[in-house]
Design an enzyme around this catalytic site. Sequence first.
Site, PDB file in Angstrom:
ATOM      1  N   HIS A   1       0.811  -1.217   0.000  1.00 23.65           N
ATOM      2  CA  HIS A   1       0.000   0.000   0.000  1.00 23.65           C
ATOM      3  C   HIS A   1       0.845   1.268   0.000  1.00 23.65           C
ATOM      4  O   HIS A   1       0.318   2.365  -0.155  1.00 23.65           O
ATOM      5  CB  HIS A   1      -0.962   0.004   1.197  1.00 23.65           C
ATOM      6  CG  HIS A   1      -0.329   0.229   2.527  1.00 23.65           C
ATOM      7  ND1 HIS A   1       0.049  -0.800   3.368  1.00 23.65           N
ATOM      8  CD2 HIS A   1       0.014   1.376   3.168  1.00 23.65           C
ATOM      9  CE1 HIS A   1       0.571  -0.299   4.478  1.00 23.65           C
ATOM     10  NE2 HIS A   1       0.563   1.026   4.384  1.00 23.65           N
TER      11      HIS A   1
ATOM     12  N   ASP B   1      -0.403  -7.442   0.790  1.00 18.56           N
ATOM     13  CA  ASP B   1       0.137  -6.124   1.112  1.00 18.56           C
ATOM     14  C   ASP B   1       1.663  -6.193   1.079  1.00 18.56           C
ATOM     15  O   ASP B   1       2.331  -6.103   2.099  1.00 18.56           O
ATOM     16  CB  ASP B   1      -0.355  -5.632   2.476  1.00 18.56           C
ATOM     17  CG  ASP B   1      -0.097  -4.135   2.674  1.00 18.56           C
ATOM     18  OD1 ASP B   1       0.393  -3.492   1.728  1.00 18.56           O
ATOM     19  OD2 ASP B   1      -0.390  -3.626   3.772  1.00 18.56           O
TER      20      ASP B   1
ATOM     21  N   GLY C   1       3.474   5.697   8.841  1.00 21.17           N
ATOM     22  CA  GLY C   1       4.888   5.891   8.537  1.00 21.17           C
ATOM     23  C   GLY C   1       5.723   4.678   8.893  1.00 21.17           C
ATOM     24  O   GLY C   1       6.807   4.470   8.348  1.00 21.17           O
TER      25      GLY C   1
ATOM     26  N   SER D   1       4.597   1.772   8.255  1.00 25.26           N
ATOM     27  CA  SER D   1       4.202   0.790   7.237  1.00 25.26           C
ATOM     28  C   SER D   1       5.393   0.326   6.407  1.00 25.26           C
ATOM     29  O   SER D   1       6.245   1.127   5.993  1.00 25.26           O
ATOM     30  CB  SER D   1       3.158   1.396   6.292  1.00 25.26           C
ATOM     31  OG  SER D   1       1.922   1.525   6.923  1.00 25.26           O
TER      32      SER D   1
ATOM     33  N   SER E   1       1.936  -4.058   7.836  1.00 22.67           N
ATOM     34  CA  SER E   1       0.810  -3.780   6.950  1.00 22.67           C
ATOM     35  C   SER E   1      -0.057  -2.671   7.534  1.00 22.67           C
ATOM     36  O   SER E   1      -0.176  -1.592   6.971  1.00 22.67           O
ATOM     37  CB  SER E   1      -0.018  -5.038   6.720  1.00 22.67           C
ATOM     38  OG  SER E   1      -1.190  -4.750   5.989  1.00 22.67           O
TER      39      SER E   1
END
Length: 339
Positions: free
Chosen positions: A181, A209, A288, A290, A308
């Site tokens: 993402h 993801d 952030g 992620s 994720s």
Amino acid sequence: MLQAAQRDLGLSAEQVTARLASDTRASEAESAAKSAAGSAYAGSWINPAGKLVVAVTDAAKVDAARAAGADVKRVAFSHQQLTGAKASLDGLASAPKSITGWRVDEQTNSVVVEINRTQRDAAAEAFLATAKSVSPSVRVVEVSESPTTLYDTRGGDAYYIGGGRCSVGFAVTGGFVTAGHCGRSGNATTGFNRVAQGTFAGSSFPGNDYAWVRTNSNWTSRPWVNRYNGSNVTVTGSTVAAVGAAICRSGSTTGWRCGTVQARNSTVNYPQGTVSGLTRTNACAEPGDSGGSWVAGSGYSQAQGVTSGGSGNCSSGGTTYFQPVAEILSAYGLSLTRG
């Protein structure tokens, strides 16, 4: 060290051992030969046969240098003259970018100024003319590439996609894995230092993801994850942690956070769509983080996955999910960088 020398020098183990012994003898002879040559000393180097060669400017010093155990070469400029010319170049006004550098080249008894052949312009020619006026020892060499600074790709560090920020998961051969993402295939990235870094080479979200970024030649993949305490953990494998195991994550917003594995193969219904196959933990994370690294096992050396999403935050606690790393590596045919 032996393994690295075999790989990079193209030598067998026996040849490496012999080479190291020869280099040690050459270093010992260099000191004696330099002392014997005195002010006539003009540099030294090891030739392809493994023999030390000492350059001298005075014929009267040839026998003394040879007696110290070196082959001898007569040259025009002393080492003091060469280093003095190089120091003068260091003192010149800023060189144009087409000038890639300069150095003393003892084997050719010169001060080499390098210029990128594709970038010669009036400014470059003016600098070269000034450089040549410094000393007759200065010579110009054209090169095809310009040097650049190099950076490490490390798990948990920030990277940027346009105006957004995510975190590096794990370094792989040619780049790093992260969350899908965070970006789409073709999106450009910059590193923690805002230097051009690479491009998303693959991305899958929702459903999965995960993604991977192919980095440019300025970045070197390292088997590290940032602990955000001035140290790194070194990734040595990817053995999957059991439910209930301790686990920690690294991310560019909240740093190093730990918890336990609560469930594997979880399905999460995000606003953008459903993602399956995620691992649930009670370690906190925030925007952030992620894409950042999850590690477990002895010394936190086993790569687990990339962040994720989740709920909550690191002030009040929360639930965080990660995409297992094995699926990412398999999907893109990647190899984890290991220590």
